[in-house]
Design a protein around this motif. Structure first.
Motif, short mmCIF file in Angstrom:
data_model
loop_
_atom_site.label_atom_id
_atom_site.label_comp_id
_atom_site.label_asym_id
_atom_site.label_seq_id
_atom_site.Cartn_x
_atom_site.Cartn_y
_atom_site.Cartn_z
N GLY A 151 -1.80 -0.48 -61.40
CA GLY A 151 -3.09 -0.24 -61.43
C GLY A 151 -3.83 -0.72 -62.66
O GLY A 151 -4.98 -0.90 -63.21
N GLY A 152 -3.10 -1.31 -63.93
CA GLY A 152 -3.29 -2.00 -65.25
C GLY A 152 -3.41 -3.42 -64.85
O GLY A 152 -3.47 -3.89 -63.89
N SER A 153 -3.64 -4.14 -66.22
CA SER A 153 -3.96 -5.42 -66.07
C SER A 153 -3.21 -5.92 -67.17
O SER A 153 -2.84 -5.18 -68.33
CB SER A 153 -5.71 -5.59 -66.36
N VAL A 209 -2.20 -11.87 -53.80
CA VAL A 209 -3.01 -11.66 -55.19
C VAL A 209 -4.51 -11.96 -54.92
O VAL A 209 -5.26 -11.49 -55.76
CB VAL A 209 -2.24 -12.63 -56.10
N LYS A 210 -4.88 -12.58 -53.82
CA LYS A 210 -6.25 -12.63 -53.75
C LYS A 210 -7.13 -11.69 -53.92
O LYS A 210 -6.99 -10.50 -53.32
CB LYS A 210 -6.78 -13.23 -52.38
N SER A 234 -5.52 -4.53 -61.27
CA SER A 234 -4.90 -3.73 -60.08
C SER A 234 -3.50 -4.01 -59.99
O SER A 234 -3.10 -4.19 -58.59
CB SER A 234 -5.87 -4.03 -58.85
N LEU A 235 -2.70 -3.88 -60.71
CA LEU A 235 -1.26 -4.54 -60.63
C LEU A 235 -0.48 -3.55 -59.98
O LEU A 235 -0.77 -2.29 -59.84
CB LEU A 235 -0.50 -4.85 -62.07
N LYS A 236 0.48 -4.22 -59.06
CA LYS A 236 1.23 -3.28 -58.29
C LYS A 236 2.82 -3.55 -58.56
O LYS A 236 3.04 -4.50 -59.20
CB LYS A 236 1.15 -3.86 -56.89
#
Length: 124
Positions: free
Chosen positions: A15-17, A64-65, A85-87
């Motif tokens: 969820g981070g950036s 990643v779009k 919104s990293l997974k």
């Protein structure tokens, strides 16, 4: 001598950036398209995003779009990859690369200059 140097990787929670940077030297920035690729352990290197010199054209992988944004600062010869919104599945070594044009922009064999990569780890 062409050099592409990535920075900005690290460990982040889901969820981070993160924002990756790629500083280019020895390269005529205006004659190249710049791309980002990534490679996870045991997997092939995969296309992430690409941008033209003018910045008017950008393309992204479906995975990643809507979450990642590629941009560049021509005055500084730097390409960025803003990752939101990293997974956990985004965990990989991220590479920037230069290609002569967009003809085969998603094919890593079409890129003739590569950086050394920067590790991105996303924890769940």
């Amino acid at each position: 001598q062409v050099q592409l140097v990535e920075s900005g990787g690290g460990l982040v929670q889901a969820g981070g950036s993160l924002r990756l940077s790629c500083a280019a030297s020895g390269l005529t920035f205006s004659s190249r398209v710049m791309g980002w690729f990534r490679q996870a352990p045991g997997k092939e290197r995969e296309f992430v995003a690409v941008i033209t010199w003018s910045g008017s054209n950008t393309y992204y992988s479906d995975s990643v779009k809507g979450r990642f944004t590629i941009s560049k600062d021509n005055a500084k010869n730097i390409v960025y990859l803003q990752m939101n919104s990293l997974k956990p599945e985004d965990t990989a070594v991220y590479y920037c690369a230069a290609a002569p044009d967009l003809l085969h922009y998603s094919n890593n064999y079409y890129y003739d200059y590569w950086g050394q990569g920067t590790q991105v780890t996303v924890s769940s």
